[in-house]
Design a protein around this motif. Structure first.
Motif, short mmCIF file in Angstrom:
data_model
loop_
_atom_site.label_atom_id
_atom_site.label_comp_id
_atom_site.label_asym_id
_atom_site.label_seq_id
_atom_site.Cartn_x
_atom_site.Cartn_y
_atom_site.Cartn_z
N LYS A 113 -41.27 105.25 59.76
CA LYS A 113 -42.99 105.67 59.56
C LYS A 113 -43.61 104.25 59.58
O LYS A 113 -44.64 104.26 59.96
CB LYS A 113 -42.69 106.14 58.17
N MET A 114 -42.85 103.17 59.27
CA MET A 114 -43.65 101.92 59.38
C MET A 114 -43.94 101.22 60.58
O MET A 114 -45.07 100.86 61.01
CB MET A 114 -42.60 100.79 58.55
N MET A 115 -43.01 101.62 61.62
CA MET A 115 -43.33 101.22 62.93
C MET A 115 -44.36 102.11 63.82
O MET A 115 -45.30 101.38 64.43
CB MET A 115 -41.93 101.33 63.81
N TRP A 116 -44.42 103.35 63.48
CA TRP A 116 -45.42 104.28 63.73
C TRP A 116 -46.70 104.10 63.42
O TRP A 116 -47.86 104.11 63.92
CB TRP A 116 -44.99 105.53 63.97
N ARG A 117 -46.75 103.55 61.96
CA ARG A 117 -47.85 103.38 61.40
C ARG A 117 -48.52 102.12 62.10
O ARG A 117 -49.87 101.78 62.26
CB ARG A 117 -47.82 103.11 59.87
N ARG A 118 -47.86 101.26 62.48
CA ARG A 118 -48.26 100.17 63.18
C ARG A 118 -48.84 100.15 64.58
O ARG A 118 -49.88 99.69 64.62
CB ARG A 118 -46.92 99.03 63.54
N ILE A 119 -48.20 101.10 65.19
CA ILE A 119 -48.81 101.55 66.49
C ILE A 119 -50.19 102.42 66.46
O ILE A 119 -51.13 101.84 67.18
CB ILE A 119 -47.83 102.69 67.24
N ASP A 120 -50.22 102.95 65.52
CA ASP A 120 -51.60 103.83 65.23
C ASP A 120 -52.81 102.69 64.84
O ASP A 120 -53.89 102.55 65.07
CB ASP A 120 -51.23 104.67 64.14
N PHE A 121 -52.33 101.65 63.79
CA PHE A 121 -53.33 100.73 63.65
C PHE A 121 -53.82 99.80 64.72
O PHE A 121 -54.84 99.54 64.99
CB PHE A 121 -52.80 99.80 62.37
N LEU A 122 -52.50 99.44 65.60
CA LEU A 122 -53.06 98.75 66.88
C LEU A 122 -54.04 99.37 67.75
O LEU A 122 -55.08 98.88 68.40
CB LEU A 122 -51.93 98.20 67.47
N ARG A 123 -53.76 100.80 67.91
CA ARG A 123 -54.74 101.61 68.59
C ARG A 123 -56.21 101.48 68.06
O ARG A 123 -57.09 101.34 69.04
CB ARG A 123 -54.36 103.01 68.65
#
Length: 423
Positions: free
Chosen positions: A236-246
């Motif tokens: 969850k933490m890794m995918w939250r990061r990708i969404d934030f960078l988007r």
């Protein structure tokens, strides 16, 4: 091997420029001018204080005019000037004390040794609840923090931080310490934004760094102990990061994303490619920056904001549904071959481990290395141990005379506690 083009690209030095400083006395200028006008109105027959030019004339004329009569006349003019200066200084102090802390540049030093302004900033935000930073105004918070941290071309350096890596003596302190020990890296801290994923990480960031951004995920608590590799919370933490960078790209900001377990030993911007949209470090580099068989590592990437990268990050994030149970790096290895990447014209470059190394594949030349990643390492204690050894090796190299540095005799004493894959 990376071509000569990559080695000679140094036009990106915009990103190395110092952030614009902010003087704590700037807001006081109008008050000072009003005070001066009031004094002049009280005494219209002569100026209230000595200008620099009139003071210069007094000094020049002193040898020619030495009659006793001129001494009291000078004193009569100079004394009000000193009184005005004293009153102005007192006014500045009172306004500052009333208005509270003012953000300034440069930032307080890392390592918990805060200056006066850093301590005041910490005291004023300590009462804030991390949960109070909901998603409703997330874009506004991002723009506010990034507006202060970004370079002239809207580039920021980003890292994420959770409680386990934020405690004193842990990964985050070693990360910041590397900027202070690297070559032309200290000033890059002016552009580093720390994305805090939980309340304890946010509080720790505020105590030792100037650009901290709380990132709340509704229904998810990232606080607590270490998020073990491939656990439910870790994914969850890794995918939250990708969404934030988007979302960062959508706002028009370029970014260098860096994991906090990466030591910054030399300014990396001259080593980036000028004609690439998406540049990423590798666990294993096969000799060409264009080879899609390189094994990328999502812990370090330089991404320019444009329509291609925005579309790519949206595609990357949505692809998590196609590969449930996989983290972002595995999914990247799957989708890099997808025809969609070709159709949008995304220009990808893989960064050479000679400059962007790690425990998987260490950089061999200390005179070239920019970053060293504690990758291929499971377990926080093992990671911390080997990061400390890496930083000690770097300090030892930096203490050598220039001639010995050029001999390229230095080598890493890692991995020690970290285990490398057999391949």
């Amino acid at each position: 091997m990376r071509g000569k083009e990559g080695e000679e690209e140094d036009e990106n030095e915009e990103a190395e420029e110092e952030g614009t400083g902010f003087s704590i006395f700037a807001p006081l200028a109008p008050l000072y001018l009003n005070y001066k006008v009031a004094e002049m109105m009280k005494r219209p027959s002569r100026p209230p204080s000595l200008s620099s030019s009139s003071f210069g004339r007094l000094l020049m004329d002193e040898s020619a005019d030495r009659t006793p009569r001129t001494v009291p006349r000078r004193l009569h003019s100079v004394v009000p000037a000193f009184l005005l200066l004293a009153l102005t200084s007192l006014l500045c102090l009172l306004v500052y004390l009333v208005s509270g802390p003012i953000e300034f540049s440069p930032r307080p030093a890392a390592g918990g040794l805060l200056g006066k302004f850093g301590i005041e900033m910490k005291e004023n935000v300590s009462g804030l609840s991390f949960e109070s930073f909901g998603p409703d105004h997330e874009d506004a918070r991002i723009r506010s923090v990034f507006g202060k941290a970004a370079t002239k071309d809207k580039t920021v350096i980003l890292t994420t931080l959770s409680e386990a890596w934020a405690v004193p003596g842990s990964v985050f302190e070693l990360f910041l310490e590397s900027f202070h020990n690297g070559v032309n890296t200290h000033k890059l801290l002016d552009h580093l934004v720390v994305i805090a994923l939980d309340s304890n990480a946010f509080a720790r960031c505020l105590s030792i760094h100037i650009h901290c951004l709380p990132l709340v995920t509704e229904g998810i608590d990232f606080s607590g102990g270490e998020k073990f590799f491939m656990s439910h919370d870790y994914l969850k933490m890794m995918w939250r990061r990708i969404d934030f960078l988007r979302s960062v790209l959508v706002m028009g900001y370029n970014f260098v994303f860096t994991d906090a377990d990466i030591l910054w030993l030399r300014n990396p911007f001259p080593r980036f490619y000028l004609n690439a949209d998406f540049q990423i470090a590798c666990d294993h580099f096969l000799g060409s920056s264009l080879d899609f068989e390189n094994r990328p590592n999502g812990g370090f990437a330089y991404v320019r904001s444009n329509n291609r990268t925005i579309a790519f990050y949206e595609f990357w994030y949505s692809s998590r549904e196609l590969y449930p149970g996989h983290h972002d790096q595995d999914v990247l290895n799957y989708i890099k071959y997808d025809s969609f990447v070709t159709e949008i014209g995304l220009r990808i470059r893989f960064l050479n481990t000679a400059f962007f190394g790690g425990l998987c594949e260490p950089s061999k030349d200390f005179n070239k290395v920019c970053t060293m990643h504690a990758n291929c390492c499971v377990g926080l204690s093992s990671k911390l141990h080997d990061m400390r050894i890496m930083l000690e090796d770097w300090r030892k190299f930096m203490s050598l005379p220039p001639r010995e540095k050029r001999l390229q005799l230095s080598s890493w004493r890692v991995p020690q506690n970290c285990s490398l894959p057999s391949e």
